[in-house]
Design an enzyme around this catalytic site. Sequence first.
Site, PDB file in Angstrom:
ATOM      1  N   GLU A 160       0.804  -1.233   0.000  1.00 41.59           N
ATOM      2  CA  GLU A 160       0.000   0.000   0.000  1.00 41.59           C
ATOM      3  C   GLU A 160       0.833   1.277   0.000  1.00 41.59           C
ATOM      4  O   GLU A 160       0.590   2.189   0.790  1.00 41.59           O
ATOM      5  CB  GLU A 160      -0.963  -0.017   1.193  1.00 41.59           C
ATOM      6  CG  GLU A 160      -1.880  -1.220   1.167  1.00 41.59           C
ATOM      7  CD  GLU A 160      -2.831  -1.302   2.358  1.00 41.59           C
ATOM      8  OE1 GLU A 160      -2.879  -0.360   3.158  1.00 41.59           O
ATOM      9  OE2 GLU A 160      -3.521  -2.332   2.466  1.00 41.59           O
ATOM     10  N   ASN A 202       1.955  -5.153  -3.153  1.00 42.41           N
ATOM     11  CA  ASN A 202       0.549  -5.442  -2.866  1.00 42.41           C
ATOM     12  C   ASN A 202      -0.201  -4.146  -2.575  1.00 42.41           C
ATOM     13  O   ASN A 202       0.286  -3.302  -1.825  1.00 42.41           O
ATOM     14  CB  ASN A 202       0.515  -6.360  -1.626  1.00 42.41           C
ATOM     15  CG  ASN A 202      -0.854  -6.928  -1.314  1.00 42.41           C
ATOM     16  OD1 ASN A 202      -1.501  -7.498  -2.195  1.00 42.41           O
ATOM     17  ND2 ASN A 202      -1.310  -6.783  -0.076  1.00 42.41           N
ATOM     18  N   HIS A 238     -10.592  -5.813  -2.163  1.00 46.03           N
ATOM     19  CA  HIS A 238     -11.638  -5.575  -1.163  1.00 46.03           C
ATOM     20  C   HIS A 238     -12.751  -4.859  -1.922  1.00 46.03           C
ATOM     21  O   HIS A 238     -12.675  -3.656  -2.170  1.00 46.03           O
ATOM     22  CB  HIS A 238     -11.107  -4.698  -0.022  1.00 46.03           C
ATOM     23  CG  HIS A 238     -10.033  -5.358   0.780  1.00 46.03           C
ATOM     24  ND1 HIS A 238     -10.277  -6.487   1.554  1.00 46.03           N
ATOM     25  CD2 HIS A 238      -8.726  -5.073   0.949  1.00 46.03           C
ATOM     26  CE1 HIS A 238      -9.144  -6.846   2.161  1.00 46.03           C
ATOM     27  NE2 HIS A 238      -8.188  -6.011   1.801  1.00 46.03           N
ATOM     28  N   GLU A 265      -6.422 -10.438  -1.122  1.00 50.13           N
ATOM     29  CA  GLU A 265      -7.208 -10.171   0.096  1.00 50.13           C
ATOM     30  C   GLU A 265      -8.695 -10.094  -0.232  1.00 50.13           C
ATOM     31  O   GLU A 265      -9.421  -9.245   0.293  1.00 50.13           O
ATOM     32  CB  GLU A 265      -6.745  -8.858   0.747  1.00 50.13           C
ATOM     33  CG  GLU A 265      -5.269  -8.837   1.072  1.00 50.13           C
ATOM     34  CD  GLU A 265      -4.826  -7.578   1.836  1.00 50.13           C
ATOM     35  OE1 GLU A 265      -5.669  -6.845   2.372  1.00 50.13           O
ATOM     36  OE2 GLU A 265      -3.604  -7.351   1.882  1.00 50.13           O
ATOM     37  N   ASP A 267     -12.449  -9.957  -0.533  1.00 48.32           N
ATOM     38  CA  ASP A 267     -13.730 -10.001   0.177  1.00 48.32           C
ATOM     39  C   ASP A 267     -14.679  -9.059  -0.537  1.00 48.32           C
ATOM     40  O   ASP A 267     -14.258  -8.120  -1.203  1.00 48.32           O
ATOM     41  CB  ASP A 267     -13.606  -9.723   1.681  1.00 48.32           C
ATOM     42  CG  ASP A 267     -12.823  -8.474   2.038  1.00 48.32           C
ATOM     43  OD1 ASP A 267     -12.647  -7.605   1.164  1.00 48.32           O
ATOM     44  OD2 ASP A 267     -12.400  -8.357   3.199  1.00 48.32           O
TER      45      ASP A 267
HETATM   46  O1  G3I Z   1      -4.892  -8.047  19.151  1.00 43.28           O
HETATM   47  C1  G3I Z   1      -5.305  -6.787  19.652  1.00 43.28           C
HETATM   48  C2  G3I Z   1      -6.071  -6.929  20.929  1.00 43.28           C
HETATM   49  O2  G3I Z   1      -5.220  -7.474  21.919  1.00 43.28           O
HETATM   50  C3  G3I Z   1      -6.595  -5.564  21.354  1.00 43.28           C
HETATM   51  O3  G3I Z   1      -7.406  -5.714  22.481  1.00 43.28           O
HETATM   52  C4  G3I Z   1      -7.416  -4.936  20.241  1.00 43.28           C
HETATM   53  C5  G3I Z   1      -7.879  -3.552  20.591  1.00 43.28           C
HETATM   54  O4  G3I Z   1      -7.971  -2.697  19.486  1.00 43.28           O
HETATM   55  O5  G3I Z   1      -6.609  -4.856  19.080  1.00 43.28           O
HETATM   56  C6  G3I Z   1      -6.171  -6.110  18.612  1.00 43.28           C
HETATM   57  O6  G3I Z   1      -5.381  -5.906  17.469  1.00 43.28           O
HETATM   58  C7  G3I Z   1      -6.094  -5.591  16.285  1.00 43.28           C
HETATM   59  C8  G3I Z   1      -5.705  -6.589  15.221  1.00 43.28           C
HETATM   60  O7  G3I Z   1      -6.312  -6.247  13.992  1.00 43.28           O
HETATM   61  C9  G3I Z   1      -6.116  -8.031  15.568  1.00 43.28           C
HETATM   62  O8  G3I Z   1      -7.484  -8.117  15.631  1.00 43.28           O
HETATM   63  C10 G3I Z   1      -5.707  -4.200  15.852  1.00 43.28           C
HETATM   64  O9  G3I Z   1      -6.176  -3.243  16.785  1.00 43.28           O
HETATM   65  C11 G3I Z   1      -6.293  -3.918  14.495  1.00 43.28           C
HETATM   66  O10 G3I Z   1      -5.767  -2.680  14.021  1.00 43.28           O
HETATM   67  C12 G3I Z   1      -5.900  -5.004  13.528  1.00 43.28           C
HETATM   68  O11 G3I Z   1      -6.556  -4.747  12.315  1.00 43.28           O
HETATM   69  C13 G3I Z   1      -5.979  -5.348  11.175  1.00 43.28           C
HETATM   70  C14 G3I Z   1      -5.686  -4.303  10.120  1.00 43.28           C
HETATM   71  O12 G3I Z   1      -5.178  -4.926   8.961  1.00 43.28           O
HETATM   72  C15 G3I Z   1      -4.701  -3.269  10.619  1.00 43.28           C
HETATM   73  O13 G3I Z   1      -4.681  -2.197   9.807  1.00 43.28           O
HETATM   74  C16 G3I Z   1      -6.940  -6.375  10.627  1.00 43.28           C
HETATM   75  O14 G3I Z   1      -7.073  -7.458  11.547  1.00 43.28           O
HETATM   76  C17 G3I Z   1      -6.442  -6.919   9.291  1.00 43.28           C
HETATM   77  O15 G3I Z   1      -7.442  -7.686   8.691  1.00 43.28           O
HETATM   78  C18 G3I Z   1      -6.110  -5.769   8.365  1.00 43.28           C
HETATM   79  O16 G3I Z   1      -5.574  -6.313   7.180  1.00 43.28           O
HETATM   80  C19 G3I Z   1      -5.257  -5.368   6.161  1.00 43.28           C
HETATM   81  C20 G3I Z   1      -4.076  -5.907   5.395  1.00 43.28           C
HETATM   82  O17 G3I Z   1      -3.008  -6.191   6.276  1.00 43.28           O
HETATM   83  C21 G3I Z   1      -3.619  -4.947   4.322  1.00 43.28           C
HETATM   84  N1  G3I Z   1      -4.726  -4.591   3.450  1.00 43.28           N
HETATM   85  C22 G3I Z   1      -5.920  -4.117   4.118  1.00 43.28           C
HETATM   86  C23 G3I Z   1      -6.394  -5.142   5.156  1.00 43.28           C
HETATM   87  C24 G3I Z   1      -7.689  -4.701   5.782  1.00 43.28           C
HETATM   88  O18 G3I Z   1      -7.545  -3.517   6.526  1.00 43.28           O
END
Ligand code: G3I
Length: 454
Positions: A160, A202, A238, A265, A267
């Site tokens: 990105e 990517n 997405h 990715e 969806d």
């Molecule tokens: O694990 C912690 C947890 O301990 C805590 O309590 C909670 C509170 O906010 O956060 C949890 O971590 C989160 C993590 O996902 C696991 O669930 C993060 O805050 C959250 O920011 C994170 O989001 C991820 C996101 O990328 C970050 O920008 C998503 O799961 C993930 O699906 C998403 O994936 C991205 C790709 O890497 C790149 N392309 C876009 C895609 C969708 O946004």
Amino acid sequence: MLNSRRARSGLLAMVATGAVLATSVALSGNADAATTLGASAAQSGRYFGAAIAAGKLGDATYTRILNTEFSAVTPENEMKWDATEPSQGRFTYTNGDRILQQGQSMGAKVRGHALLWHQQQPSWAQSLSGSALRSAAINHVTQVATHYKGKIYAWDVVNEAFADGGSGGRRDSNLQRTGNDWIEAAFRAARAADPAAKLCYNDYNTDGVNAKSTGVYNMVRDFKSRGVPIDCVGFQSHLGTSIPGDYQANLQRFADLGVDVQITELDVAQGGNQANIYASVTKACLAVSRCTGITVWGIRDSDSWRTGENPLLFDNSGNKKAAYTSVLNALNAGGTTTPTTPPTTPPGTPPSSTPPPSGAGCTAAVSLNSWDGGYVATVRVTAGSSALSGWTVSVTLPSGGAITGAWSATNSGTSGTVGFRNVDYNGNVAAGASTEFGFQGTGGGPGTATCQAS
Ligand code: G3I
């Protein structure tokens, strides 16, 4: 229904790719269609993967679907910078390794995601800039790619990095402000660390022909023309309630540059068109010979980052949705292409060749990944005809150069002639065997190194 020619070529493709799948193609009666996503994709030599989370591997429904349906995995968060290097120079691979082991246990491909991204940087990196950030970023790429060396099918080396909107240019970020060449420096470092992994760029909103995807296209074309190591482009896909009409044409124009393309990715927002859009994406990939596989970004709707949009192939209870059936049918209907064997890409600059010592003692070979103003050096120490119980390596830096950090060795001094001594765990090297350490620095790097047994 598959005709016998397609069934035969599909099976040949499976053999050719060595696909190992939990379920196989069912060839009884008329129903010569595969019954899982992974097996049906394998008929044309492709994979069908899912992004997975280490924290969910204890969920029985989740792992049942994963083990049954998918032939590739991507860690949703576990190999990102904040997860793998939470404080500078301290690497944690526990959760990334769990994803790797899960993939390996399934005989699946593992996509690495993502070495550098402006998001999900650890806080220490967010506060760096300039050459300190550049060095830290390249070191991160080197260390993580080295840890997973030989085990990753494809790395999202950079994620990105292009701006939304009509500029077609780079996104502003702390990484971008280290210099426009940060992306190619990252790709070079990744190639040097793991020559076998395919290296991908990517991004999202690059799924049709538009200003952003054309910006990426121009970068890939430039990289190919200058020999910057890039093997593939990931299209996140997405999607909302429609798909760009030129989705397939966009994949094809990238493939025509000489890179693989992958849907990384996928969806799709739930609505009247969800099943059709999933089928269209699948058919587009099947129609592009260098489209090597599709990954959906999660398994059940309840696993998705898109809360409330129900964008995946399985519902919250793990039941197959209409979208699942449309993907399976599209895969079984087949396409007109099977992935071409990608050309062998040259590995990164090999270490400067120092012949193994003929007697006792040791040699040291330096490999540099340099950019304007700095570099990362990897040094391979090779024992001669006797085992080593300790070693020191010395390098001479050009005037003005300085070492800013080292790993797997301790340095004495930071400029001029600098010595590196083994640490506890890598002092013992069997006769003829090798170990590696590295350092990063500003200015120019050393061309050669000398080794002494100690
Ligand atoms: O694990 C912690 C947890 O301990 C805590 O309590 C909670 C509170 O906010 O956060 C949890 O971590 C989160 C993590 O996902 C696991 O669930 C993060 O805050 C959250 O920011 C994170 O989001 C991820 C996101 O990328 C970050 O920008 C998503 O799961 C993930 O699906 C998403 O994936 C991205 C790709 O890497 C790149 N392309 C876009 C895609 C969708 O946004």
